[in-house]
Scaffold this motif. Structure first.
Motif, PDB file in Angstrom:
ATOM      1  N   GLY A  17      -9.370  15.551  -8.063  1.00 58.83           N
ATOM      2  CA  GLY A  17      -8.791  15.746  -6.732  1.00 58.83           C
ATOM      3  C   GLY A  17      -7.275  15.668  -6.771  1.00 58.83           C
ATOM      4  N   THR A  18      -6.674  15.035  -5.763  1.00 57.63           N
ATOM      5  CA  THR A  18      -5.216  14.944  -5.698  1.00 57.63           C
ATOM      6  C   THR A  18      -4.658  14.324  -6.971  1.00 57.63           C
ATOM      7  N   SER A  19      -5.366  13.343  -7.501  1.00 53.25           N
ATOM      8  CA  SER A  19      -4.860  12.652  -8.688  1.00 53.25           C
ATOM      9  C   SER A  19      -6.030  12.237  -9.578  1.00 53.25           C
ATOM     10  N   LEU A  21      -9.948  12.246 -11.328  1.00 50.56           N
ATOM     11  CA  LEU A  21     -11.322  12.114 -10.826  1.00 50.56           C
ATOM     12  C   LEU A  21     -11.509  10.693 -10.303  1.00 50.56           C
ATOM     13  N   ARG A  22     -11.802  10.556  -9.025  1.00 49.51           N
ATOM     14  CA  ARG A  22     -12.032   9.227  -8.436  1.00 49.51           C
ATOM     15  C   ARG A  22     -13.406   9.199  -7.805  1.00 49.51           C
ATOM     16  N   LYS A  23     -14.187   8.198  -8.199  1.00 53.23           N
ATOM     17  CA  LYS A  23     -15.549   8.051  -7.684  1.00 53.23           C
ATOM     18  C   LYS A  23     -15.863   6.562  -7.584  1.00 53.23           C
ATOM     19  N   ALA A 112      -8.048   3.961  -9.983  1.00 46.62           N
ATOM     20  CA  ALA A 112      -8.283   4.614  -8.703  1.00 46.62           C
ATOM     21  C   ALA A 112      -7.168   4.182  -7.763  1.00 46.62           C
ATOM     22  N   SER A 113      -6.017   3.895  -8.390  1.00 43.00           N
ATOM     23  CA  SER A 113      -4.790   3.620  -7.661  1.00 43.00           C
ATOM     24  C   SER A 113      -4.933   2.532  -6.616  1.00 43.00           C
ATOM     25  N   HIS A 114      -4.720   2.890  -5.369  1.00 43.06           N
ATOM     26  CA  HIS A 114      -4.698   1.934  -4.268  1.00 43.06           C
ATOM     27  C   HIS A 114      -6.099   1.630  -3.748  1.00 43.06           C
ATOM     28  N   ASN A 115      -7.124   2.282  -4.269  1.00 44.55           N
ATOM     29  CA  ASN A 115      -8.486   2.014  -3.788  1.00 44.55           C
ATOM     30  C   ASN A 115      -8.978   0.687  -4.362  1.00 44.55           C
ATOM     31  N   GLY A 280       0.441   0.427  -9.901  1.00 48.52           N
ATOM     32  CA  GLY A 280       1.885   0.203 -10.017  1.00 48.52           C
ATOM     33  C   GLY A 280       2.764   1.404  -9.741  1.00 48.52           C
ATOM     34  N   ASP A 281       2.195   2.478  -9.206  1.00 50.99           N
ATOM     35  CA  ASP A 281       3.087   3.611  -8.943  1.00 50.99           C
ATOM     36  C   ASP A 281       3.564   3.668  -7.495  1.00 50.99           C
ATOM     37  N   ARG A 282       2.892   2.953  -6.604  1.00 50.21           N
ATOM     38  CA  ARG A 282       3.330   2.952  -5.205  1.00 50.21           C
ATOM     39  C   ARG A 282       4.190   1.732  -4.916  1.00 50.21           C
ATOM     40  N   PRO A 343       3.351  20.637  -2.347  1.00 47.76           N
ATOM     41  CA  PRO A 343       2.106  20.084  -1.806  1.00 47.76           C
ATOM     42  C   PRO A 343       1.971  18.598  -2.155  1.00 47.76           C
ATOM     43  N   THR A 344       1.076  17.903  -1.481  1.00 49.12           N
ATOM     44  CA  THR A 344       0.779  16.505  -1.793  1.00 49.12           C
ATOM     45  C   THR A 344       0.248  16.394  -3.220  1.00 49.12           C
ATOM     46  N   GLY A 345       0.743  15.440  -3.955  1.00 48.66           N
ATOM     47  CA  GLY A 345       0.306  15.234  -5.344  1.00 48.66           C
ATOM     48  C   GLY A 345       1.517  15.223  -6.257  1.00 48.66           C
ATOM     49  N   TRP A 346       1.662  14.116  -6.995  1.00 48.68           N
ATOM     50  CA  TRP A 346       2.842  13.975  -7.850  1.00 48.68           C
ATOM     51  C   TRP A 346       2.900  15.066  -8.905  1.00 48.68           C
ATOM     52  N   LYS A 347       1.738  15.615  -9.256  1.00 48.43           N
ATOM     53  CA  LYS A 347       1.702  16.648 -10.300  1.00 48.43           C
ATOM     54  C   LYS A 347       2.590  17.836  -9.960  1.00 48.43           C
ATOM     55  N   GLU A 364       5.404  10.462   1.394  1.00 51.95           N
ATOM     56  CA  GLU A 364       5.128   9.539   2.486  1.00 51.95           C
ATOM     57  C   GLU A 364       4.095   8.479   2.088  1.00 51.95           C
ATOM     58  N   SER A 365       3.299   8.757   1.058  1.00 54.64           N
ATOM     59  CA  SER A 365       2.218   7.861   0.663  1.00 54.64           C
ATOM     60  C   SER A 365       2.730   6.725  -0.230  1.00 54.64           C
ATOM     61  N   PHE A 366       3.894   6.206   0.087  1.00 62.41           N
ATOM     62  CA  PHE A 366       4.463   5.040  -0.592  1.00 62.41           C
ATOM     63  C   PHE A 366       4.780   5.331  -2.064  1.00 62.41           C
ATOM     64  N   LEU A 485      -6.952  16.896   4.739  1.00 59.50           N
ATOM     65  CA  LEU A 485      -7.941  15.923   4.296  1.00 59.50           C
ATOM     66  C   LEU A 485      -7.460  15.302   2.997  1.00 59.50           C
ATOM     67  N   SER A 486      -7.648  13.999   2.879  1.00 61.59           N
ATOM     68  CA  SER A 486      -7.249  13.298   1.660  1.00 61.59           C
ATOM     69  C   SER A 486      -8.031  13.832   0.465  1.00 61.59           C
ATOM     70  N   GLY A 487      -7.350  13.859  -0.683  1.00 59.28           N
ATOM     71  CA  GLY A 487      -8.010  14.244  -1.933  1.00 59.28           C
ATOM     72  C   GLY A 487      -8.211  13.062  -2.845  1.00 59.28           C
ATOM     73  N   THR A 488      -8.121  11.841  -2.314  1.00 55.66           N
ATOM     74  CA  THR A 488      -8.302  10.660  -3.167  1.00 55.66           C
ATOM     75  C   THR A 488      -9.407   9.728  -2.690  1.00 55.66           C
ATOM     76  N   GLY A 489     -10.007  10.027  -1.555  1.00 56.55           N
ATOM     77  CA  GLY A 489     -11.047   9.134  -1.033  1.00 56.55           C
ATOM     78  C   GLY A 489     -12.344   9.291  -1.807  1.00 56.55           C
ATOM     79  N   LEU A 495      -9.253  11.967   7.251  1.00 61.20           N
ATOM     80  CA  LEU A 495      -8.262  12.865   7.851  1.00 61.20           C
ATOM     81  C   LEU A 495      -6.916  12.165   7.844  1.00 61.20           C
ATOM     82  N   ARG A 496      -5.915  12.848   7.326  1.00 61.24           N
ATOM     83  CA  ARG A 496      -4.560  12.328   7.411  1.00 61.24           C
ATOM     84  C   ARG A 496      -3.823  13.152   8.462  1.00 61.24           C
ATOM     85  N   LEU A 497      -3.308  12.429   9.455  1.00 61.18           N
ATOM     86  CA  LEU A 497      -2.548  13.054  10.526  1.00 61.18           C
ATOM     87  C   LEU A 497      -1.119  12.540  10.411  1.00 61.18           C
TER      88      LEU A 497
HETATM   89  C1  G16 Z   1      -2.034  10.137  -5.188  1.00 58.29           C
HETATM   90  C2  G16 Z   1      -1.078  11.237  -5.512  1.00 58.29           C
HETATM   91  C3  G16 Z   1      -0.012  11.321  -4.477  1.00 58.29           C
HETATM   92  C4  G16 Z   1      -0.619  11.478  -3.110  1.00 58.29           C
HETATM   93  C5  G16 Z   1      -1.590  10.358  -2.859  1.00 58.29           C
HETATM   94  C6  G16 Z   1      -2.372  10.535  -1.570  1.00 58.29           C
HETATM   95  O1  G16 Z   1      -1.375   8.911  -5.275  1.00 58.29           O
HETATM   96  O2  G16 Z   1      -0.473  11.059  -6.765  1.00 58.29           O
HETATM   97  O3  G16 Z   1       0.809  12.415  -4.781  1.00 58.29           O
HETATM   98  O4  G16 Z   1       0.372  11.502  -2.132  1.00 58.29           O
HETATM   99  O5  G16 Z   1      -2.539  10.294  -3.888  1.00 58.29           O
HETATM  100  O6  G16 Z   1      -3.145  11.672  -1.669  1.00 58.29           O
HETATM  101  P1  G16 Z   1      -4.209  12.037  -0.572  1.00 58.29           P
HETATM  102  O7  G16 Z   1      -3.432  12.169   0.712  1.00 58.29           O
HETATM  103  O8  G16 Z   1      -4.806  13.343  -1.027  1.00 58.29           O
HETATM  104  O9  G16 Z   1      -5.200  10.908  -0.485  1.00 58.29           O
HETATM  105  P2  G16 Z   1      -2.069   7.660  -5.961  1.00 58.29           P
HETATM  106  O10 G16 Z   1      -1.098   6.541  -5.770  1.00 58.29           O
HETATM  107  O11 G16 Z   1      -3.354   7.469  -5.213  1.00 58.29           O
HETATM  108  O12 G16 Z   1      -2.283   8.045  -7.375  1.00 58.29           O
END
Ligand code: G16
Length: 543
Positions: A17-19, A21-23, A112-115, A280-282, A343-347, A364-366, A485-489, A495-497
């Protein structure tokens, strides 16, 4: 070395997804799940033979087991060498640095980052390319395709590596080097920032609280803030990385870092507060009774980066993700440097940094960072702020107020609606997308729509096109709504507004963002018929 070739079959849903594979962790622990994806990474690279990889993660539950499997698979696929953080620990920016420092063929980062983490929470895996950055879309598509066509994976039969022991070991014929996860990264930070000035500020009584949220940055914060910069012991709290993050949600925002927020708003608050996330990236930056929104943090850093030795020569350019506020655009215009919208995503920042077109990036996502690595970097942002405060002799609130008075203020907020029924959320966005051409000229809560589109990005370096990256509605008064829609959930849809309104000043710069944005919020709910589609009237998380 006994290499076993294990027959397997494709497993549905192995699409990064955004960053990465997260499951759910339980999904990753299913038979063949991790192995299939790791083999797909090696296959998508054209094999691992003779290659060197960096491997590490944020220490969450299953991190250590997954690393042992990956090492055995790397050996079976012919890799020459793997560099692993002691205890399996590497923050994402530190992994990015090691990939670059050792001129490796890339790295596998487990997070899974902040999850939240734990057997019933989340796990993740991503591949970073030799530039140290998250794999771009072309590579993740190749990994997905390889996972979809997989028939077998290779693994050696071997004992576990002792991840606690720094030094040289081996798996089969592959060399494994267990390294101190902190030292090289801390050395890099010393080359970028004025440690002497920060140390003097701290020695003069400036007080810091850094909340590592029982995640990966504990050891990094202790080494850099306490050992190297002289902050008193105990400056770093929740400093021990734990497999379940101590039951915390390691997302550095006002909702989840509540303990820190309470302290910064309490009696005798420190001068500066910060928190970092699972890997540690946010980062979240706070002053006494002062919250710095990530979009404002990026703008302030862009305007003041020249005060840090590593950036004294100025910035080549800046970049922000599309939903991030336009605050940094104003700074870029004032500095006469280019500003890119991705687009959203550090890549998506990687190509711009590799081509030398941007020095600073943020979201914006810290997330904030620079071309010192190819990931966003939480502690880097903290040190940058400390450097700015030391150089200016000002408080966080003073720096922020001065910034708004010079550039105006982009009031900004993100409202997250979590665990929505995925089909309903998609229907809502499809309906809104279909209505976009008819929106210009219509009025919503006193605001007239000037433009509406679905964001598409053509990478200026390689010409690749990425479409459907969020719906945006811009009003004539400069206010803006973005929905995606988030790509990390990992459950249902989130929904991100994103809501923004620019106030040029000098009046009206000190409002509460939710108040300042009230008409924009109301317009967004009506435009998307949010309640009709999702049954929700209020967000779960406001940042
Ligand atoms: C990842 C991405 C960021 C993105 C964030 C939120 O961060 O590297 O670029 O802004 O997810 O993405 P989404 O809005 O799709 O949930 P991280 O810190 O989760 O690796």
């Amino acid at each position: 070395m006994n290499i076993v070739t294990v027959p397997t079959e494709p497993i549905a849903g192995q699409k990064p997804g955004t960053s990465g594979l997260r499951k759910k962790t339980q999904v990753f622990m299913q038979r063949h799940y991790l192995e299939n994806f790791v083999q797909a990474i090696f296959d998508a690279l054209g094999g691992a033979a003779g290659k060197t990889f960096v491997i590490g993660g944020d220490g969450r539950y299953f991190n250590d087991r997954a690393i042992q499997v990956i090492l055995r698979m790397a050996a079976a696929n012919g890799a020459a060498r793997c560099i692993v953080g002691q205890g399996g620990i590497l923050s994402t920016p530190a992994a990015s640095h090691l990939i670059r420092l050792n001129a490796t063929d890339g790295g596998i980062v487990l997070s899974a980052s902040h999850n939240p983490g734990g057997p019933d929470e989340d796990f993740g895996i991503k591949f970073n390319t030799p530039n140290g950055g998250p794999a771009p879309e072309g590579v993740t598509a190749a990994i997905h395709a390889a996972a979809n066509g997989i028939r077998e994976y290779r693994i050696v039969e071997a004992q576990d590596i002792d991840l606690a022991r720094i030094g040289a070991q081996s798996v089969g014929r592959m060399a494994v080097e267990v390294v101190d996860p902190v030292a090289d990264y801390a050395d890099l930070m010393e080359t970028l920032f004025d440690f002497a000035a920060i140390r003097a500020m701290i020695a003069g009584g400036f007080r810091i609280r850094f909340d590592a949220m029982c995640a990966v940055t504990g050891p990094y914060g202790v080494e850099i803030l306490e050992n190297r910069l002289g902050a008193p012991r105990g400056t770093v709290v929740n400093r021990q990385p734990l497999p379940d993050f101590g039951g915390m949600h390691p997302d550095p925002n006002p909702v989840w870092a509540k303990m820190l927020m309470d302290e910064m708003w309490g009696a005798d608050a420190p001068d500066f507060g910060a928190a970092s996330d699972g890997d540690g990236d946010r980062n979240m930056v706070l002053g006494r009774e002062t919250y710095v929104s990530p979009s404002d943090s990026l703008a302030v850093i862009a305007a003041n980066a020249h005060l840090a030795p590593g950036y004294a020569g100025g910035l080549a350019g800046v970049a922000r993700s599309m939903p991030t506020s336009g605050a940094v655009d104003l700074v870029a215009a004032a500095l006469g440097i280019p500003c890119f919208e991705t687009p959203t995503g550090w890549k998506f920042f990687g190509n711009l940094m590799d081509a030398g077109r941007v020095t600073l990036c943020g979201e914006e996502s810290f997330g904030t960072g620079s071309d010192h690595v190819r990931e966003k970097d939480g502690l880097w942002a903290v040190l940058m702020w400390l450097n700015i405060l030391a150089a200016r002799g000002a408080s966080v609130a003073e720096v922020l107020e001065d910034h708004f008075s010079r550039h105006g203020r982009n009031y900004y907020s993100r409202h997250d609606f979590e665990a929505l029924d995925a089909a309903s959320a998609e229907t809502m966005l499809a309906a809104l997308a279909a209505s976009l051409p008819d929106l210009p000229g219509t009025e919503w809560h006193g605001q007239t729509v000037a433009a509406a589109d679905s964001f598409a990005y053509t990478d200026p370096v390689d010409g690749s096109l990425t479409e459907n990256q969020g719906l945006r509605i811009v009003f004539g008064n400069g206010a803006r709504i973005v929905l995606r829609l988030s790509g990390t959930g990992t459950s249902g849809a989130t929904l991100r507004l994103y809501l923004e309104r620019f106030v040029p000043g000098p009046d009206g710069l000190g409002e509460d963002p939710q108040t300042a944005l009230a008409p924009v919020i109301a317009a967004a709910h009506d435009l998307a018929d949010l309640h009709g589609h999702t049954g929700r009237t209020a967000p779960d998380v406001i940042t």
